[in-house]
Design a protein around this motif. Structure first.
Motif, mmCIF file in Angstrom:
data_model
loop_
_atom_site.group_PDB
_atom_site.id
_atom_site.type_symbol
_atom_site.label_atom_id
_atom_site.label_comp_id
_atom_site.label_asym_id
_atom_site.label_seq_id
_atom_site.Cartn_x
_atom_site.Cartn_y
_atom_site.Cartn_z
ATOM 1 N N GLN A 338 0.837 -1.194 0.000
ATOM 2 C CA GLN A 338 0.000 0.000 0.000
ATOM 3 C C GLN A 338 0.878 1.253 0.000
ATOM 4 O OE1 GLN A 338 -3.200 0.079 -0.458
ATOM 5 N NE2 GLN A 338 -3.421 2.308 -0.188
ATOM 6 N N ALA A 339 1.932 1.212 0.807
ATOM 7 C CA ALA A 339 2.854 2.353 0.881
ATOM 8 C C ALA A 339 3.545 2.573 -0.464
ATOM 9 C CB ALA A 339 3.885 2.117 1.980
ATOM 10 N N LEU A 340 3.835 1.474 -1.121
ATOM 11 C CA LEU A 340 4.473 1.539 -2.446
ATOM 12 C C LEU A 340 3.514 2.187 -3.448
ATOM 13 C CD1 LEU A 340 7.214 0.512 -3.478
ATOM 14 C CD2 LEU A 340 6.100 -1.605 -4.137
ATOM 15 N N LYS A 341 2.262 1.721 -3.427
ATOM 16 C CA LYS A 341 1.230 2.251 -4.340
ATOM 17 C C LYS A 341 1.015 3.745 -4.151
ATOM 18 C CE LYS A 341 -1.925 -1.563 -4.666
ATOM 19 N NZ LYS A 341 -3.159 -2.060 -4.061
ATOM 20 N N GLU A 342 1.054 4.154 -2.885
ATOM 21 C CA GLU A 342 0.779 5.563 -2.589
ATOM 22 C C GLU A 342 2.007 6.450 -2.779
ATOM 23 O OE1 GLU A 342 -1.061 6.093 1.239
ATOM 24 O OE2 GLU A 342 -2.504 4.484 0.889
ATOM 25 N N GLY A 343 3.131 5.835 -3.148
ATOM 26 C CA GLY A 343 4.343 6.624 -3.374
ATOM 27 C C GLY A 343 5.111 6.957 -2.101
ATOM 28 N N LEU A 344 4.708 6.333 -0.993
ATOM 29 C CA LEU A 344 5.371 6.660 0.283
ATOM 30 C C LEU A 344 6.792 6.119 0.320
ATOM 31 C CD1 LEU A 344 2.479 5.770 2.807
ATOM 32 C CD2 LEU A 344 2.787 7.866 1.479
ATOM 33 N N ILE A 345 6.955 4.916 -0.216
ATOM 34 C CA ILE A 345 8.293 4.300 -0.192
ATOM 35 C C ILE A 345 9.273 5.160 -0.993
ATOM 36 C CG2 ILE A 345 9.630 2.218 -0.819
ATOM 37 C CD1 ILE A 345 7.652 1.692 1.487
ATOM 38 N N ASP A 346 8.777 5.701 -2.087
ATOM 39 C CA ASP A 346 9.605 6.584 -2.907
ATOM 40 C C ASP A 346 10.031 7.827 -2.113
ATOM 41 O OD1 ASP A 346 10.605 6.191 -5.414
ATOM 42 O OD2 ASP A 346 9.387 7.807 -6.274
ATOM 43 N N ILE A 347 9.094 8.355 -1.360
ATOM 44 C CA ILE A 347 9.410 9.527 -0.525
ATOM 45 C C ILE A 347 10.501 9.169 0.487
ATOM 46 C CG2 ILE A 347 8.492 11.040 1.293
ATOM 47 C CD1 ILE A 347 5.780 10.939 -0.268
ATOM 48 N N PHE A 348 10.372 7.975 1.098
ATOM 49 C CA PHE A 348 11.378 7.556 2.090
ATOM 50 C C PHE A 348 12.757 7.375 1.438
ATOM 51 C CE2 PHE A 348 7.537 5.476 4.264
ATOM 52 C CZ PHE A 348 7.313 6.600 5.053
ATOM 53 N N LEU A 349 12.752 6.757 0.256
ATOM 54 C CA LEU A 349 14.034 6.515 -0.416
ATOM 55 C C LEU A 349 14.652 7.837 -0.870
ATOM 56 C CD1 LEU A 349 13.159 3.292 -2.455
ATOM 57 C CD2 LEU A 349 14.519 3.446 -0.370
ATOM 58 N N GLU A 350 13.794 8.723 -1.364
ATOM 59 C CA GLU A 350 14.254 10.051 -1.786
ATOM 60 C C GLU A 350 14.874 10.807 -0.600
ATOM 61 O OE1 GLU A 350 15.092 12.592 -4.679
ATOM 62 O OE2 GLU A 350 13.986 10.736 -5.086
#
Lengths: 424, 167
Positions: A338-350
């Motif tokens: 779900q976090a991946l879908k919502e772009g949250l993981i990208d925010i964390f990696l960024e």
């Protein structure tokens, strides 16, 4: 005399019309769970008896979540023991790596525990499921083995404490701040052997994830269980998840409580618990001088999707302070996706966070983020005891995901407003 | 629990938690002997070396708070500690100690009246605690009779054997 929701659930499971505090009762268990630390002791005991069957293979849950993926050979042996046992006794609820999540996020998510249940777990944070309107509590491995064999557990009916919450929460204040505030108020044995029933308009207004957090930390005040009456939010959560029929209980208006507290949540600031007890709480404004080396966002307390959302809201477009490592651990695979879908993981990696597969890992100083001597961490976990996250001379400060994320950016304990401003 | 328990007292403060009793870094095993090597390590690093069979842990309120890990009472028992006397016990630790047969006694007065190194004698049948060094005597809070049945059976698994007719 009326009964509370806790008394009603215990009475029903003990085959009694009513039960009152102080009575010893033998209760039928709906779900009995254990993890890779506690299951091996129970498994050995069951195997030593030479039995061929457990009480009910569909009512046992085995969740290897503490040291997985196996951190070393000994840990691997423990998980293997669980896997072998699950196969041999055809245990229905066993999740290997890739499917597993942190037990107290996983079981409600998968609908394995439901409202009205009596749940015991060989893990102290089993009290989490009170958020569904279930009676759930932590026990040891021997109690677990006994339940696996008999489907029963003994309890002393706990005295009932009621916490009534009212008022509107300040921005950035959530379930974690509320429960830390309460533990600070009553102390780490303030609810020893008792029930913490949370009620009132401010609880009804709280999302499920925050309610799980509040019930999760009942044990940090010494409580036997935390519980919240189910309402429409509970039903919405349970709908489509529940694997079994469930039953909704409510406390009677004339139920008796040994203590009643009224708490105005509008007065609560984001909280931080200083070492070495969860009750050493202070408002975040009194903690902003503390510099840190690590941040952990995750655990059975705060690794759910709304926790990741609030952390991402603060970390978006920012970088983790160069002096800090920030470890983000979605509590289950479903939350991770779900976090991946919502772009949250990208925010964390960024933002240059470490993102881990689901595990209890650093919370108990297991793996995935152990502290060196003298290091300090802000963690969304539940305990800050001596040596909890690593070296006995390291320190853990407990907070919400919002404060943890803000602290990761600032390199010191920080109020979320210091990062995103007051208007966000 | 048979016979009188006797040994030197080791004193600890309030809220001694399971992470101090047996840190999680050692929980990748459940072998009692391995666990005993690290018992109470984060509360007193020298404790595992100093403790002798029969010795008694004397602690403040809420002893054993925190985790449900049965490794905590197992480590204490395997280290040879004969009894734990505390002002109060955390609930899961209390259950676990009863279930595995580690003798525990609740007595705030005894805890106040015992100092580090005192020789202490406990009668598990009567709950009478004697400080032989100081010549004082205390009585522990009695254990409820239903729980006593588990203790008398020799722990919860022995009780289970009786119940399941395996004995």
């Amino acid at each position: 005399m009326g009964m509370t929701i806790t008394q009603k659930i215990l009475a029903e499971h003990a085959g009694r019309e009513e039960v009152y505090p102080g009575e010893l009762v033998m209760c039928k268990v709906d779900i009995a769970l254990a993890n890779d630390v506690t299951a091996p002791i129970a498994i050995k005991q069951v195997k030593e008896l030479g039995v061929k069957e457990v009480w009910d293979r569909e009512r046992i849950a085995l969740v290897p979540d503490h040291f997985v993926p196996a951190k070393d050979i000994k840990a691997a042996q423990q998980v293997k023991m669980m896997r072998d046992f699950a196969r041999e006794f055809k245990i229905k609820h066993f999740w290997p790596e890739g499917r597993v999540g942190i037990e107290h996020a996983l079981l409600p998510e998968q609908g394995v525990v439901v409202p009205g249940d009596v749940v015991i777990g060989a893990d102290s944070h089993t009290c989490t499921y009170g958020a569904l309107g279930a009676f759930s509590t932590g026990v040891g491995s021997t109690d677990m083995a006994y339940a696996w064999l008999t489907g029963e557990v003994w309890f002393k009916v706990p005295e009932q404490m009621k916490f009534i919450y009212y008022g509107k929460r300040k921005k950035w204040v959530g379930g974690k701040d509320i429960i830390l505030y309460v533990i600070g108020m009553i102390g780490v044995d303030g609810a020893l052997y008792k029930t913490m029933e949370h009620t009132g308009e401010a609880i009804r207004e709280l999302p499920m994830d925050d309610r799980f957090t509040i019930c999760n930390m009942a044990i940090e005040a010494g409580a036997k269980n935390g519980i919240i009456e189910p309402d429409e939010k509970t039903l919405e959560y349970v709908k489509g998840r529940a694997k079994r029929p469930y039953k909704l209980y409510k406390s009677d208006p004339d139920a008796e409580y040994s203590e009643v507290y009224e708490i105005d949540v509008s007065k609560i600031e984001p909280q931080v618990a200083f070492p070495y007890l969860p009750s050493n709480t202070r408002p975040v404004s009194e903690a902003t001088h503390i510099t840190i080396d690590q941040v952990v966002i995750g655990s059975c307390t705060n690794g759910r999707i709304s926790d990741l959302r609030v952390a991402a809201q603060i970390l978006k477009g920012k970088k983790v302070n160069p002096n800090v490592r920030c470890i983000v651990i979605p509590a289950t695979q479903e939350i991770y996706r779900q976090a991946l879908k919502e772009g949250l993981i990208d925010i964390f990696l960024e933002a240059e966070c470490v993102v881990s597969t689901p595990t209890c890992g650093p919370c108990l100083g297991g793996h995935m983020g152990i502290l060196a001597k003298g290091e300090r961490a802000v963690a969304t976990t539940n305990r800050n005891f001596v040596g909890r996250m690593g070296h006995p001379e390291s320190e853990v400060y407990l907070s919400s995901p919002a404060v943890a994320a803000a602290s990761a950016v600032m390199g010191r304990i920080a109020h979320p407003e210091e990062v995103v401003g007051e208007s966000n | 629990m048979e016979g009188v328990l006797k040994g030197r007292a080791f004193k600890f403060g309030d809220d001694i938690n399971t992470d101090e009793i047996i840190p999680a870094r050692y929980l990748n095993t459940s072998d009692p002997k391995e666990l005993a090597k690290h018992v109470m390590e984060d509360a007193d690093p020298k404790f595992p070396e100093k403790v002798k069979p029969g010795d008694v842990i004397v602690a403040g309120k809420n002893f054993g708070c925190g985790s449900s890990r049965e490794h905590a009472p197992i480590a204490i028992k395997a280290a040879g500690v004969s009894a734990v006397i505390a002002k109060s016990f955390a609930r899961i630790f209390y259950r676990n100690a009863i279930n595995i047969g580690l003798p525990i006694f609740e007595s705030p007065e005894a805890v106040e009246g015992i100092e580090e190194g005192d020789i202490v004698e406990v009668n598990p049948e009567t709950g009478v605690i004697k400080n032989l060094t100081k010549g004082t005597e205390y009585k522990a809070t009695p254990i409820p009779s239903d729980i006593r049945k588990i203790i008398d059976a020799g722990g919860l698994m022995e009780y289970a054997k009786q119940k399941l007719g395996l004995k």
